[in-house]
Design a protein around this motif. Structure first.
Motif, PDB file in Angstrom:
ATOM      1  N   ARG A  73       2.957  55.208  17.664  1.00  0.00           N
ATOM      2  CA  ARG A  73       4.264  54.753  17.161  1.00  0.00           C
ATOM      3  C   ARG A  73       4.711  53.460  17.848  1.00  0.00           C
ATOM      4  O   ARG A  73       5.269  52.563  17.204  1.00  0.00           O
ATOM      5  N   ILE A  74       4.431  53.345  19.156  1.00  0.00           N
ATOM      6  CA  ILE A  74       4.774  52.138  19.923  1.00  0.00           C
ATOM      7  C   ILE A  74       3.542  51.233  20.054  1.00  0.00           C
ATOM      8  O   ILE A  74       3.639  50.006  19.971  1.00  0.00           O
ATOM      9  N   ALA A  75       2.378  51.845  20.281  1.00  0.00           N
ATOM     10  CA  ALA A  75       1.163  51.058  20.575  1.00  0.00           C
ATOM     11  C   ALA A  75       0.764  50.178  19.389  1.00  0.00           C
ATOM     12  O   ALA A  75       0.297  49.049  19.581  1.00  0.00           O
TER      13      ALA A  75
ATOM     14  N   PRO B 192       6.571  55.726  26.926  1.00  0.00           N
ATOM     15  CA  PRO B 192       7.790  55.844  26.124  1.00  0.00           C
ATOM     16  C   PRO B 192       8.119  57.268  25.664  1.00  0.00           C
ATOM     17  O   PRO B 192       7.304  58.175  25.780  1.00  0.00           O
ATOM     18  N   PHE B 193       9.299  57.384  25.118  1.00  0.00           N
ATOM     19  CA  PHE B 193       9.791  58.564  24.380  1.00  0.00           C
ATOM     20  C   PHE B 193       9.723  59.835  25.213  1.00  0.00           C
ATOM     21  O   PHE B 193       9.249  60.856  24.764  1.00  0.00           O
TER      22      PHE B 193
ATOM     23  N   PHE C 269      18.231  50.972  24.870  1.00  0.00           N
ATOM     24  CA  PHE C 269      17.194  49.956  24.665  1.00  0.00           C
ATOM     25  C   PHE C 269      17.765  48.560  24.391  1.00  0.00           C
ATOM     26  O   PHE C 269      17.015  47.605  24.331  1.00  0.00           O
ATOM     27  N   ASP C 270      19.088  48.474  24.235  1.00  0.00           N
ATOM     28  CA  ASP C 270      19.714  47.146  24.135  1.00  0.00           C
ATOM     29  C   ASP C 270      19.993  46.571  25.524  1.00  0.00           C
ATOM     30  O   ASP C 270      20.640  45.538  25.648  1.00  0.00           O
ATOM     31  N   ARG C 271      19.503  47.256  26.555  1.00  0.00           N
ATOM     32  CA  ARG C 271      19.586  46.833  27.955  1.00  0.00           C
ATOM     33  C   ARG C 271      20.996  46.957  28.536  1.00  0.00           C
ATOM     34  O   ARG C 271      21.298  46.332  29.554  1.00  0.00           O
ATOM     35  N   ARG C 272      21.850  47.779  27.942  1.00  0.00           N
ATOM     36  CA  ARG C 272      23.131  48.021  28.610  1.00  0.00           C
ATOM     37  C   ARG C 272      22.832  48.822  29.889  1.00  0.00           C
ATOM     38  O   ARG C 272      21.898  49.637  29.923  1.00  0.00           O
TER      39      ARG C 272
ATOM     40  N   SER D  68      12.921  58.411  12.264  1.00  0.00           N
ATOM     41  CA  SER D  68      14.183  57.694  12.505  1.00  0.00           C
ATOM     42  C   SER D  68      14.232  57.075  13.911  1.00  0.00           C
ATOM     43  O   SER D  68      15.176  56.339  14.224  1.00  0.00           O
ATOM     44  N   VAL D  69      13.258  57.391  14.745  1.00  0.00           N
ATOM     45  CA  VAL D  69      13.290  56.846  16.115  1.00  0.00           C
ATOM     46  C   VAL D  69      12.654  55.458  16.091  1.00  0.00           C
ATOM     47  O   VAL D  69      11.430  55.320  16.067  1.00  0.00           O
ATOM     48  N   ARG D  70      13.483  54.424  16.055  1.00  0.00           N
ATOM     49  CA  ARG D  70      12.987  53.048  15.946  1.00  0.00           C
ATOM     50  C   ARG D  70      13.551  52.170  17.068  1.00  0.00           C
ATOM     51  O   ARG D  70      13.063  51.079  17.317  1.00  0.00           O
ATOM     52  N   GLU D  71      14.609  52.671  17.732  1.00  0.00           N
ATOM     53  CA  GLU D  71      15.374  51.842  18.656  1.00  0.00           C
ATOM     54  C   GLU D  71      14.565  51.352  19.858  1.00  0.00           C
ATOM     55  O   GLU D  71      14.901  50.336  20.460  1.00  0.00           O
ATOM     56  N   ASP D  72      13.490  52.089  20.194  1.00  0.00           N
ATOM     57  CA  ASP D  72      12.726  51.741  21.394  1.00  0.00           C
ATOM     58  C   ASP D  72      11.562  50.783  21.106  1.00  0.00           C
ATOM     59  O   ASP D  72      11.002  50.192  22.026  1.00  0.00           O
ATOM     60  N   VAL D  73      11.208  50.615  19.835  1.00  0.00           N
ATOM     61  CA  VAL D  73       9.978  49.880  19.508  1.00  0.00           C
ATOM     62  C   VAL D  73      10.070  48.416  19.960  1.00  0.00           C
ATOM     63  O   VAL D  73       9.200  47.921  20.689  1.00  0.00           O
TER      64      VAL D  73
END
Ligand SMILES: C[S@@+](CC[C@H](N)C(=O)[O-])C[C@H]1O[C@@H](n2cnc3c(N)ncnc32)[C@H](O)[C@@H]1O
Length: 235
Positions: A45-47, A105-106, A215-218, A17-22
């Protein structure tokens, strides 16, 4: 065998379920032009999404089991030739190359137990950077609510995969335990506050360009998550 070798085969289903950072890290990689070094690359997962975007990645991890999963996932995704996976410690990565972007990450830096170890890891990341290259990573510092909501309880995070958080506010350590039918592990994550990270980054020769709260840069607003975008400062 490292603590992650024990759960390498269930890591992807556990973190499904961790997708927000990709997308965030893929954007950083595209902006850098590559190649990218990912410290604590895990199962890719990110690479792998970065490689799928056309950028070469050198991935370092201390767990051969996690890297074996990454290797087969990269082959399946058709990007194995863009992913160079190396067993090693992120405090002394086996990477002679110098690159425009290093990522971690993560929350992986929280595996470093002490401030000294964290500083060593930050300095090692800086060493990998070209000129004014960037080091981007995310960490957390828990809120009181998060601790109260999860402390000491087994939760079924994904079907058949259970997770338990034991928070020690004195030592600022989260002991995270994971178990499934045929795999289990437990490891410590050692958090710091934002001002403490800022001090360590300064000591390591990394200038902070942005500190986001998600990760939306807020912008970071004393919330749980911290995403640091830093740039190598000339000495
Ligand atoms: C939470 S996972 C993150 C994996 C991947 N970056 C991701 O975003 O899914 C943490 C990873 O850190 C690795 N790790 C822990 N300590 C390390 C160390 N000292 N040097 C290199 N890798 C380490 C573990 O093997 C594991 O793959």
């Amino acid at each position: 065998m490292t603590l992650y070798d024990r759960i390498a085969r269930i890591y992807d289903p556990w973190s499904r379920s961790v997708r927000e950072d990709v997308g965030f890290y893929v954007d950083q990689a595209l902006a850098s032009g590559g190649p990218v070094v990912e410290l604590a690359v895990g199962t890719g997962r990110i690479a792998i999404p970065i490689a799928q975007a056309g950028i070469e990645v050198i991935g370092v991890d201390s767990s051969p089991g996690m890297l074996a999963v990454a290797r087969s996932a990269a082959e399946e995704a058709g990007v194995a030739e863009r992913l160079d996976l190396r067993v090693g410690d992120l405090r002394d990565p086996p990477v002679p190359e110098r690159v425009a972007l290093v990522i971690c990450p993560f929350r992986s830096l929280l595996h470093m137990e002490s401030e000294d170890e964290k500083l060593r890891a930050l300095r090692a990341a800086r060493e990998l950077l070209l000129g004014d290259g960037r080091f981007v990573f995310d960490v957390f510092s828990p809120s009181r609510e998060d601790i109260a909501d999860t402390n000491g309880r087994w939760l079924e995070r994904e079907p058949g995969i259970f997770e338990r958080a034991d928070w020690d506010e004195g030592s600022r350590t989260l002991t995270l335990s994971v178990r499934a039918d045929d795999a289990e592990t437990s490891f410590g994550l050692h958090w710091l506050s934002a001002p403490e990270w800022l001090r360590l980054l300064d000591e390591a020769g990394l200038a902070v360009e942005a500190l986001y709260g998600w990760f939306d840069r807020r912008p970071f607003d004393a919330d749980e998550d911290m995403i640091f975008v830093t740039r190598r400062r000339p000495r």
